[in-house]
Design a protein around this motif. Structure first.
Motif, mmCIF file in Angstrom:
data_model
loop_
_atom_site.group_PDB
_atom_site.id
_atom_site.type_symbol
_atom_site.label_atom_id
_atom_site.label_comp_id
_atom_site.label_asym_id
_atom_site.label_seq_id
_atom_site.Cartn_x
_atom_site.Cartn_y
_atom_site.Cartn_z
ATOM 1 N N LEU A 83 0.837 -1.198 0.000
ATOM 2 C CA LEU A 83 0.000 0.000 0.000
ATOM 3 C C LEU A 83 0.870 1.246 0.000
ATOM 4 O O LEU A 83 0.645 2.194 -0.775
ATOM 5 C CB LEU A 83 -0.923 0.014 1.216
ATOM 6 C CG LEU A 83 -2.219 -0.777 1.152
ATOM 7 C CD1 LEU A 83 -2.887 -0.787 2.527
ATOM 8 C CD2 LEU A 83 -3.176 -0.186 0.114
ATOM 9 N N PHE A 84 1.865 1.265 0.859
ATOM 10 C CA PHE A 84 2.698 2.449 1.010
ATOM 11 C C PHE A 84 3.691 2.598 -0.150
ATOM 12 O O PHE A 84 4.014 3.726 -0.542
ATOM 13 C CB PHE A 84 3.432 2.406 2.343
ATOM 14 C CG PHE A 84 2.507 2.352 3.537
ATOM 15 C CD1 PHE A 84 1.210 2.852 3.455
ATOM 16 C CD2 PHE A 84 2.914 1.777 4.739
ATOM 17 C CE1 PHE A 84 0.351 2.806 4.535
ATOM 18 C CE2 PHE A 84 2.054 1.736 5.830
ATOM 19 C CZ PHE A 84 0.774 2.245 5.731
ATOM 20 N N VAL A 85 4.164 1.486 -0.711
ATOM 21 C CA VAL A 85 5.014 1.569 -1.900
ATOM 22 C C VAL A 85 4.214 2.159 -3.059
ATOM 23 O O VAL A 85 4.688 3.027 -3.794
ATOM 24 C CB VAL A 85 5.582 0.186 -2.282
ATOM 25 C CG1 VAL A 85 6.206 0.226 -3.678
ATOM 26 C CG2 VAL A 85 6.622 -0.260 -1.269
ATOM 27 N N HIS A 91 1.403 16.813 3.301
ATOM 28 C CA HIS A 91 1.096 16.426 1.920
ATOM 29 C C HIS A 91 1.697 15.067 1.595
ATOM 30 O O HIS A 91 1.030 14.188 1.022
ATOM 31 C CB HIS A 91 1.622 17.508 0.971
ATOM 32 C CG HIS A 91 1.855 17.049 -0.430
ATOM 33 N ND1 HIS A 91 0.840 16.540 -1.224
ATOM 34 C CD2 HIS A 91 2.987 17.021 -1.186
ATOM 35 C CE1 HIS A 91 1.338 16.217 -2.411
ATOM 36 N NE2 HIS A 91 2.633 16.502 -2.414
ATOM 37 N N TYR A 92 2.954 14.857 1.966
ATOM 38 C CA TYR A 92 3.608 13.579 1.694
ATOM 39 C C TYR A 92 2.994 12.452 2.512
ATOM 40 O O TYR A 92 2.816 11.330 2.013
ATOM 41 C CB TYR A 92 5.113 13.688 1.967
ATOM 42 C CG TYR A 92 5.883 14.205 0.781
ATOM 43 C CD1 TYR A 92 6.497 13.331 -0.110
ATOM 44 C CD2 TYR A 92 5.976 15.575 0.521
ATOM 45 C CE1 TYR A 92 7.193 13.797 -1.214
ATOM 46 C CE2 TYR A 92 6.661 16.048 -0.584
ATOM 47 C CZ TYR A 92 7.272 15.159 -1.442
ATOM 48 O OH TYR A 92 7.948 15.624 -2.543
ATOM 49 N N ALA A 93 2.665 12.734 3.755
ATOM 50 C CA ALA A 93 2.054 11.704 4.600
ATOM 51 C C ALA A 93 0.697 11.278 4.060
ATOM 52 O O ALA A 93 0.359 10.087 4.047
ATOM 53 C CB ALA A 93 1.916 12.217 6.037
ATOM 54 N N GLY A 140 -1.982 8.136 3.876
ATOM 55 C CA GLY A 140 -3.405 8.412 4.067
ATOM 56 C C GLY A 140 -4.297 7.878 2.965
ATOM 57 O O GLY A 140 -5.229 7.092 3.216
ATOM 58 N N TYR A 141 -4.026 8.288 1.727
ATOM 59 C CA TYR A 141 -4.855 7.831 0.618
ATOM 60 C C TYR A 141 -4.783 6.311 0.422
ATOM 61 O O TYR A 141 -5.816 5.681 0.173
ATOM 62 C CB TYR A 141 -4.479 8.554 -0.673
ATOM 63 C CG TYR A 141 -5.237 9.845 -0.889
ATOM 64 C CD1 TYR A 141 -6.631 9.870 -0.883
ATOM 65 C CD2 TYR A 141 -4.557 11.036 -1.126
ATOM 66 C CE1 TYR A 141 -7.325 11.057 -1.095
ATOM 67 C CE2 TYR A 141 -5.251 12.226 -1.338
ATOM 68 C CZ TYR A 141 -6.634 12.231 -1.323
ATOM 69 O OH TYR A 141 -7.327 13.404 -1.527
#
Length: 213
Positions: free
Chosen positions: A24-26, A78-80, A85-86
């Protein structure tokens, strides 16, 4: 081989494992890097200035708290949101709601269409905004022609991230709905950037860690 991106309600009773979170995070990171290229380089070349998601964060904080957030923490937020988040929201939505992608497509397109119809009645609809609507309509309509449901769903997610940013967050920050009142250029470039971001983020995750049918 196809991938199931419309899981049954209740699937979130199982907590995502480390592999799921990793991909997910990648996916979020890769999508955000593509967004950065579009927002800061290509948009600057076309419009003469970049897209500024950090400014939206600053405006949100200012509107709701009166505090003037510094640029660095706004960029960090924004980066987080993009990396963590998304993607987490994508997992929750795609794994808990039946026909979620079609519902998002219908919702985003319908609200955008009604808004532009109101602009037309007020005599404020320009040719550029009408062309913007036609492009959004065309991208949305590919769902009914696309034989690959995964690709269609990932496009839907990208479209939703645009609407969430400019259709929900922007008005909450005291900015015009979808930023259309500013001429439409920023809104269109944001739309393309968010579609790229959301598509890549969702596709990478589904290809690497999504469950098979």
């Amino acid at each position: 081989m196809t991938l199931d991106t419309t899981m049954r309600p209740g699937a979130l009773s199982v907590i995502p494992n480390r592999r799921t979170l990793f991909w997910l995070f990648v996916g979020g990171f890769l999508g955000l890097m593509a967004w950065e290229i579009w927002a800061r380089l290509i948009t600057s070349w076309i419009l003469g200035g970049p897209l500024e998601p950090a400014e939206l964060v600053i405006s949100l904080v200012r509107t709701w708290t009166g505090y003037e957030l510094a640029r660095l923490p706004a960029e960090a937020a924004h980066y987080a949101i993009g990396i963590f988040g998304y993607p987490i929201l994508y997992f929750i939505v795609s794994r808990s709601l039946r026909n979620w992608a079609l519902a998002l497509d219908i919702g985003v397109w319908s609200i955008f269409t009604v808004f532009l119809a109101a602009l037309s009645l007020a005599g404020q609809l320009t040719g550029g905004i009408a062309l913007f609507w036609a492009i959004v309509t065309g991208v949305t309509a590919t769902r009914f022609l696309n034989p690959n449901s995964l690709v269609a769903d990932c496009l839907s997610w990208g479209s939703f991230t645009w609407f969430n940013a400019l259709g929900i967050m922007a008005p909450l920050a005291g900015l015009p709905f979808l930023l259309v009142a500013w001429g439409g250029g920023l809104s269109f470039m944001s739309y393309v950037g968010h579609v790229i971001f959301g598509f890549i983020a969702a596709l990478v995750f589904e290809l690497k860690a999504g469950q098979q049918r």
